[in-house]
Write an enzyme that holds these catalytic residues in place. Structure first.
Site, PDB file in Angstrom:
ATOM      1  N   GLY A   1     -24.895  32.738  37.844  1.00 14.08           N
ATOM      2  CA  GLY A   1     -24.888  33.206  36.242  1.00 14.08           C
ATOM      3  C   GLY A   1     -26.249  33.056  35.812  1.00 14.08           C
TER       4      GLY A   1
ATOM      5  CB  VAL B   1     -22.574  27.037  29.609  1.00 16.70           C
ATOM      6  CG1 VAL B   1     -21.907  28.491  29.261  1.00 16.70           C
ATOM      7  CG2 VAL B   1     -21.800  26.051  28.843  1.00 16.70           C
ATOM      8  N   GLY B   2     -22.442  28.767  32.377  1.00 16.07           N
ATOM      9  CA  GLY B   2     -22.912  29.969  33.284  1.00 16.07           C
ATOM     10  C   GLY B   2     -22.659  31.049  32.180  1.00 16.07           C
ATOM     11  CG  ASP B   3     -22.504  34.781  34.430  1.00 18.34           C
ATOM     12  OD1 ASP B   3     -22.291  33.605  35.265  1.00 18.34           O
ATOM     13  OD2 ASP B   3     -21.854  35.919  34.713  1.00 18.34           O
TER      14      ASP B   3
ATOM     15  CB  THR C   1     -18.311  37.406  39.990  1.00 19.39           C
ATOM     16  OG1 THR C   1     -18.041  36.222  40.809  1.00 19.39           O
ATOM     17  CG2 THR C   1     -18.849  38.651  41.148  1.00 19.39           C
TER      18      THR C   1
ATOM     19  CB  THR D   1     -15.690  31.179  35.881  1.00 17.84           C
ATOM     20  OG1 THR D   1     -16.301  30.801  37.059  1.00 17.84           O
ATOM     21  CG2 THR D   1     -16.899  30.712  34.762  1.00 17.84           C
TER      22      THR D   1
HETATM   23  N1  ASP Z   1     -20.969  33.464  37.389  1.00 18.51           N
HETATM   24  C1  ASP Z   1     -20.197  32.325  37.365  1.00 18.51           C
HETATM   25  C2  ASP Z   1     -21.086  31.053  36.820  1.00 18.51           C
HETATM   26  O1  ASP Z   1     -22.487  31.429  36.976  1.00 18.51           O
HETATM   27  C3  ASP Z   1     -19.640  31.663  38.833  1.00 18.51           C
HETATM   28  C4  ASP Z   1     -19.173  32.534  39.647  1.00 18.51           C
HETATM   29  O2  ASP Z   1     -19.335  33.726  39.701  1.00 18.51           O
HETATM   30  O3  ASP Z   1     -18.566  32.082  40.637  1.00 18.51           O
HETATM   31  O4  ASP Z   1     -20.832  30.230  36.352  1.00 18.51           O
END
Ligand code: ASP
Length: 331
Positions: free
Chosen positions: A243, A218-220, A240, A207
């Site tokens: 995050g 920083v995300g998940d 998705t 992503t």
């Molecule tokens: N999960 C992703 C994040 O939080 C974002 C996404 O799913 O587009 O960085």
């Protein structure tokens, strides 16, 4: 952006309704996503978040050519990474608040080997860098400048990933200072799982993260157990959406553990979404907030579920490549 809660509108009605179970219902998914269980043979399967049919078809092609599940998920993840029109992954991704595209990715194989990169800049295929981290180092995660230097040492080329349309969108956002929360128009992270003919499962997630996020966020997606997790004894899961909600509930790990304890992939995804809805009820009532999961078990059964309407998954199995709309918790 600094204080997410400050702009979440609190609606007494909606919160009250959720508390009493009025606005939030979880309904069981009909069993249209069950593989042929009379067969004890693994059914090669690829499944990805969102409308990533090209990715699942590409991953399936790798399996059909005798490739491993690991090769399949990497090949599938590279499709949206290279697509300039996909504004949530790799090249063409929407930038952070400073106008810089920063990338997160992770990969995990059937043996439990894993690699991850976070806050990587200027590399079109972070999933392949994550795989290199897995295969060439004793570490699991590299971040930022160190991840970039590692990538360059391994022959990856640095390039500008900010395409003109994403730059214009960012400039517009800067003028308006709109909410950077993940909504229906800015989340398309690809999480992809594959099961090969041997019944081995691998997963990948990549992503550019939440559009206009704080620089450094920083995300998940690169966090094993959050954005993606595989345990080849049980199955795998991907996430998705926002995050922060996935990281704080360790959604993908949770789903795999629920399946280990007997839940179907569908039941496990619904339970993991239910945990988010219950714990963060005053976040998830925000109009657009979304999280979607998918899961695959060792019987080639899959499931998927989301907080709200709009989520879908792409599945390739038994010669069919389809996109399926998800059921959802909040209506
Ligand atoms: N999960 C992703 C994040 O939080 C974002 C996404 O799913 O587009 O960085």
């Amino acid at each position: 952006m600094e204080n997410r809660r400050s702009f979440i509108k609190k609606s007494a009605f909606v919160l009250g309704a959720i508390g009493s179970g009025m606005a939030c219902t979880t309904e069981a998914q009909s069993d249209n996503n069950t593989a042929n269980l009379s067969s004890t043979q693994a059914i090669p399967t690829t499944i990805a978040t969102w409308d990533n049919q090209e990715a699942t078809a590409t991953a399936m092609q790798v399996l059909q050519n005798g490739g491993s599940a690991l090769d399949a998920v990497e090949a599938g993840a590279k499709i949206p990474e290279a697509n300039a029109e996909d504004t949530s992954v790799g090249y063409g991704g929407l930038p952070d608040a400073k106008g810089i595209v920063t990338l997160d990715a992770c990969i995990m194989d059937h043996l439990g080997n894993a690699g991850s990169v976070t806050f990587l800049q200027g590399i079109k295929h972070p999933i392949s860098v994550a795989r290199k981290v897995m295969e060439e180092t004793n570490h699991v995660m590299l971040s930022g400048q160190g991840a970039l230097e590692f990538a360059l040492r391994h022959g990856f080329e640095q390039e500008n990933l900010l395409v003109e349309t994403s730059k214009l969108a960012w400039e517009e956002w800067k003028m308006e200072q709109k909410s950077p929360l993940i909504g229906k128009d800015n989340h398309d992270t690809i999480g992809i799982l594959a099961m090969d003919a041997q019944g081995n499962i691998s997963g990948a997630c990549t992503t550019s993260g939440a559009a206009y996020k704080l620089h450094g966020r920083v995300g998940d997606s690169p966090i094993l157990g959050a954005g993606m997790f595989v345990d080849n004894e049980v199955g795998g899961a991907c996430a998705t959406g926002l995050g922060e909600l996935v990281m704080t509930t360790l959604g993908s790990f949770l789903i795999v553990e629920l399946m280990r304890n007997g839940a179907s992939p569908q039941q496990a995804c619904e339970e993991a979404i239910g945990r988010i809805v219950k714990r963060y009820k005053n976040w998830v009532t925000e109009d657009k907030l979304q999280v979607g999961y998918l899961a695959l078990n060792k019987k080639s059964e899959y499931g998927y579920y989301s907080i709200r309407k709009g989520y879908s998954v792409a599945v390739s199995q038994n010669g069919k490549n389809k996109n399926l709309d998800s059921k959802f918790a909040i209506r």
